[in-house]
Write a protein that holds these residues in place. Structure first.
Motif, mmCIF file in Angstrom:
data_model
loop_
_atom_site.group_PDB
_atom_site.id
_atom_site.type_symbol
_atom_site.label_atom_id
_atom_site.label_comp_id
_atom_site.label_asym_id
_atom_site.label_seq_id
_atom_site.Cartn_x
_atom_site.Cartn_y
_atom_site.Cartn_z
ATOM 1 N N ALA A 8 39.748 40.321 38.743
ATOM 2 C CA ALA A 8 39.284 41.668 39.069
ATOM 3 C C ALA A 8 39.890 42.593 38.022
ATOM 4 O O ALA A 8 41.105 42.802 37.995
ATOM 5 N N ASP A 9 39.049 43.123 37.159
ATOM 6 C CA ASP A 9 39.539 43.925 36.040
ATOM 7 C C ASP A 9 40.255 45.184 36.526
ATOM 8 O O ASP A 9 39.768 45.881 37.416
ATOM 9 N N GLY A 10 41.414 45.449 35.946
ATOM 10 C CA GLY A 10 42.154 46.668 36.285
ATOM 11 C C GLY A 10 42.622 46.714 37.725
ATOM 12 O O GLY A 10 42.822 47.786 38.299
ATOM 13 N N LEU A 11 42.830 45.541 38.327
ATOM 14 C CA LEU A 11 43.126 45.433 39.766
ATOM 15 C C LEU A 11 44.392 46.176 40.193
ATOM 16 O O LEU A 11 44.415 46.865 41.204
ATOM 17 N N GLY A 54 45.096 45.018 26.530
ATOM 18 C CA GLY A 54 43.666 45.280 26.494
ATOM 19 C C GLY A 54 43.021 44.233 27.373
ATOM 20 O O GLY A 54 43.629 43.201 27.664
ATOM 21 N N SER A 55 41.777 44.483 27.798
ATOM 22 C CA SER A 55 41.113 43.475 28.628
ATOM 23 C C SER A 55 40.909 42.174 27.858
ATOM 24 O O SER A 55 41.051 41.083 28.412
ATOM 25 N N ASP A 56 40.567 42.289 26.569
ATOM 26 C CA ASP A 56 40.291 41.084 25.781
ATOM 27 C C ASP A 56 41.546 40.248 25.558
ATOM 28 O O ASP A 56 41.561 39.037 25.802
ATOM 29 N N LEU A 250 31.691 42.293 26.649
ATOM 30 C CA LEU A 250 32.997 41.880 26.124
ATOM 31 C C LEU A 250 33.437 40.547 26.730
ATOM 32 O O LEU A 250 33.927 39.658 26.040
ATOM 33 N N TYR A 251 33.217 40.403 28.039
ATOM 34 C CA TYR A 251 33.696 39.218 28.765
ATOM 35 C C TYR A 251 32.806 38.008 28.493
ATOM 36 O O TYR A 251 33.301 36.885 28.356
ATOM 37 N N LEU A 252 31.502 38.253 28.392
ATOM 38 C CA LEU A 252 30.584 37.173 28.019
ATOM 39 C C LEU A 252 30.919 36.684 26.610
ATOM 40 O O LEU A 252 30.876 35.489 26.322
ATOM 41 N N PHE A 298 34.932 40.447 37.637
ATOM 42 C CA PHE A 298 34.449 41.665 38.310
ATOM 43 C C PHE A 298 35.024 42.874 37.589
ATOM 44 O O PHE A 298 36.246 43.024 37.506
ATOM 45 N N LYS A 299 34.192 43.746 37.069
ATOM 46 C CA LYS A 299 34.665 44.837 36.212
ATOM 47 C C LYS A 299 35.008 46.140 36.947
ATOM 48 O O LYS A 299 35.920 46.872 36.560
ATOM 49 N N GLY A 300 34.256 46.467 37.991
ATOM 50 C CA GLY A 300 34.190 47.839 38.524
ATOM 51 C C GLY A 300 35.494 48.553 38.832
ATOM 52 O O GLY A 300 35.594 49.753 38.604
ATOM 53 N N ALA A 301 36.492 47.838 39.363
ATOM 54 C CA ALA A 301 37.736 48.514 39.777
ATOM 55 C C ALA A 301 38.388 49.214 38.582
ATOM 56 O O ALA A 301 38.933 50.315 38.706
ATOM 57 N N ASP A 302 38.309 48.591 37.420
ATOM 58 C CA ASP A 302 38.899 49.182 36.210
ATOM 59 C C ASP A 302 38.166 50.464 35.827
ATOM 60 O O ASP A 302 38.800 51.478 35.516
ATOM 61 N N SER A 303 36.839 50.437 35.874
ATOM 62 C CA SER A 303 36.060 51.628 35.506
ATOM 63 C C SER A 303 36.391 52.792 36.432
ATOM 64 O O SER A 303 36.551 53.932 35.974
ATOM 65 N N GLY A 342 44.302 39.929 38.483
ATOM 66 C CA GLY A 342 43.708 40.967 37.642
ATOM 67 C C GLY A 342 44.100 40.723 36.194
ATOM 68 O O GLY A 342 44.999 39.932 35.915
ATOM 69 N N ASP A 343 43.425 41.408 35.266
ATOM 70 C CA ASP A 343 43.784 41.233 33.852
ATOM 71 C C ASP A 343 44.822 42.269 33.404
ATOM 72 O O ASP A 343 45.338 42.185 32.308
ATOM 73 N N HIS A 344 45.092 43.240 34.276
ATOM 74 C CA HIS A 344 46.128 44.262 34.029
ATOM 75 C C HIS A 344 46.043 45.260 35.162
ATOM 76 O O HIS A 344 45.103 45.212 35.965
ATOM 77 N N SER A 345 46.989 46.172 35.235
ATOM 78 C CA SER A 345 46.903 47.284 36.174
ATOM 79 C C SER A 345 46.230 48.464 35.488
ATOM 80 O O SER A 345 46.386 48.654 34.281
ATOM 81 N N ASP A 352 44.488 54.595 32.651
ATOM 82 C CA ASP A 352 44.361 53.637 31.551
ATOM 83 C C ASP A 352 45.199 52.404 31.906
ATOM 84 O O ASP A 352 45.912 52.403 32.916
ATOM 85 N N HIS A 353 45.111 51.377 31.075
ATOM 86 C CA HIS A 353 45.836 50.144 31.361
ATOM 87 C C HIS A 353 47.341 50.383 31.225
ATOM 88 O O HIS A 353 47.784 50.996 30.260
ATOM 89 N N SER A 354 48.113 49.883 32.192
ATOM 90 C CA SER A 354 49.564 50.020 32.126
ATOM 91 C C SER A 354 50.196 48.635 31.994
ATOM 92 O O SER A 354 49.527 47.615 32.153
HETATM 93 ZN ZN ZN Z 1 40.582 44.852 31.841
#
Ligand code: ZN
Ligand code: ZN
Length: 408
Positions: A8-11, A54-56, A250-252, A298-303, A342-345, A352-354
């Motif tokens: 879950a991105d940005g979880l 970064g997510s990548d 990006l994820y694909l 799953f991207k949405g939480a980060d956005s 998640g891939d980051h907070s 932003d990503h922490s």
């Molecule tokens: Zn991310």
């Protein structure tokens, strides 16, 4: 045995997110809590403590790669993710159609999220002639696209042209190293951006948009210059064939770069409105058809968190929980191990990503359960996994008995 990794991105979040709790703590997540109850929990530093991912780079690290060795920038994943062919020596960029005034001051970095005439614009950009390099542009969704510069003696060691804000001039691209090739590439990119304005400003679609009071897509902004990375394919590294289910390019693209089968199922958008159940269904099909491993993104939480929108992030986490519920109804945990993290907070206030760690849970028959019963940042502190850095795939595959022995 099967393995499933869900990111879950940005979880992750902070107590400042929402009334003294993180968004994840504030969300109603009975299915994730069930996973925590039967599984082993912990905190994950996606790369290592004190690194803002970064997510990548975070995904590469979670998959067991060292991003400091293999990461060459974002552009190549964007290009691969929208189906472009990337050759050795190509310089790849993430490209935005944007609006500038005749002084090259950025009015909108997304050209009013243009959603018409994209083929016409693509054709015009691909028609731009440059001395001894080839320009290949492909548009994806709305203002987004990727661009490849193909030719001899090019380098990805250059800065972005995208100023990342409005009201300022398009940034002049500079070389980041002393190599001749970096200076040459910077010059080419600067020239290309000028030409993109000349070619796009009078395009019929832009004239029409201006008549209708809409913003024209009159320039291409480039960022994330990168080359094709040298990455050992996933199936060679682990001896396991896998598929990746995602909506965002990006994820694909990351999945393709490491040799996973990349699937964007119907209804997957990479945005908040994405159909999450459709992703789980696609993952189940891949497992049915013989794949040993699936990854679901799953991207949405980060956005939502980038938009400082706690309520939407909570809602999206609750939708993720329902998708996990659907998954749990359809897999037998005697035959499968599941990791969820998640891939980051992405804390709400920061937007932003922490570098804060994220909770992780792994469940399946070989996992020794701990006493954690709730899936959250706070509860995960007491879990049996402790605090780990990246490399989730090797840990997950270890429970599946898929790892080679190190030594005799
Ligand atoms: Zn991310
Ligand atoms: Zn983000």
């Amino acid at each position: 045995m099967k393995a499933i990794l869900i990111i879950a991105d940005g979880l992750g979040g902070r107590p400042t997110d929402y009334n003294g709790k993180t968004c994840l703590e504030s969300a109603n997540t009975p299915n994730l809590d069930k996973l925590s109850d039967i599984g082993i929990n912990g905190l994950l530093d996606p790369i290592r403590p004190g690194v803002r991912p970064g997510s990548d780079t975070a995904h590469l690290s979670i998959f067991g790669y060292d991003p400091e060795k293999v990461y060459t920038g974002r552009g190549v994943f964007e290009a691969l993710g929208i189906g472009m062919e990337v050759k050795d020596g190509d310089i790849c960029f993430r490209a935005n159609l944007a609006t500038v005034d005749d002084d090259f001051r950025v009015i909108d970095r997304r050209a009013g999220r243009i959603n018409e005439g994209l083929k016409e614009i693509e054709k015009a950009i691909n028609g731009i002639e440059m001395e001894d390099v080839e320009i290949i542009y492909k548009s994806s969704v709305e203002h987004r696209g990727a661009l490849i510069i193909r030719g001899e003696n090019l380098s990805h060691n250059i800065t972005d042209a995208d100023p990342h804000k409005v009201g300022v001039k398009v940034t002049k691209v500079k070389a980041l190293s002393r190599e001749k090739s970096a200076r040459r590439t910077a010059e080419i990119v600067n020239k290309f951006i000028q030409k993109s304005y000349q070619v796009l400003k009078d395009l019929p679609i832009n004239r029409k948009r201006e008549r209708e009071g809409k913003l024209p897509a009159n320039i291409v902004l480039l960022r994330g210059a990168s080359i094709k990375p040298e990455i050992e394919p996933f199936h060679e590294l682990y001896g396991i064939e896998g598929s990746a289910i995602a909506g965002g390019a990006l994820y694909l693209g990351i999945a393709k770069a490491i040799g996973l089968k990349a699937i964007k199922p119907e209804g997957a958008t990479g945005r908040k409105d994405s159909d999450l159940i459709s992703k789980v269904k696609a993952a189940l099909e891949e497992l049915d058809e013989g794949k040993d491993f699936v990854f679901i993104h799953f991207k949405g939480a980060d956005s939502c968190a980038h938009d400082h929108d706690a309520k939407s992030k909570i809602e999206f986490i609750e939708r993720i929980d329902q998708a996990v519920g659907y998954l749990l109804e359809n897999v037998d945990l005697d035959d499968a191990h599941i990791a969820f993290t998640g891939d980051h907070s992405t804390p709400i206030e920061f937007g932003d990503h922490s570098a804060d760690p994220v909770p992780i849970v792994i469940a399946g028959k070989n996992v020794m359960p701990d006493d954690v019963k709730r899936f959250s940042e706070r509860a995960a502190m007491k879990g049996g996994l402790g605090r780990i850095s990246g490399r989730v795939i090797p840990i997950l595959f270890g429970y599946c008995d898929w790892l080679e022995k190190f030594g005799a």
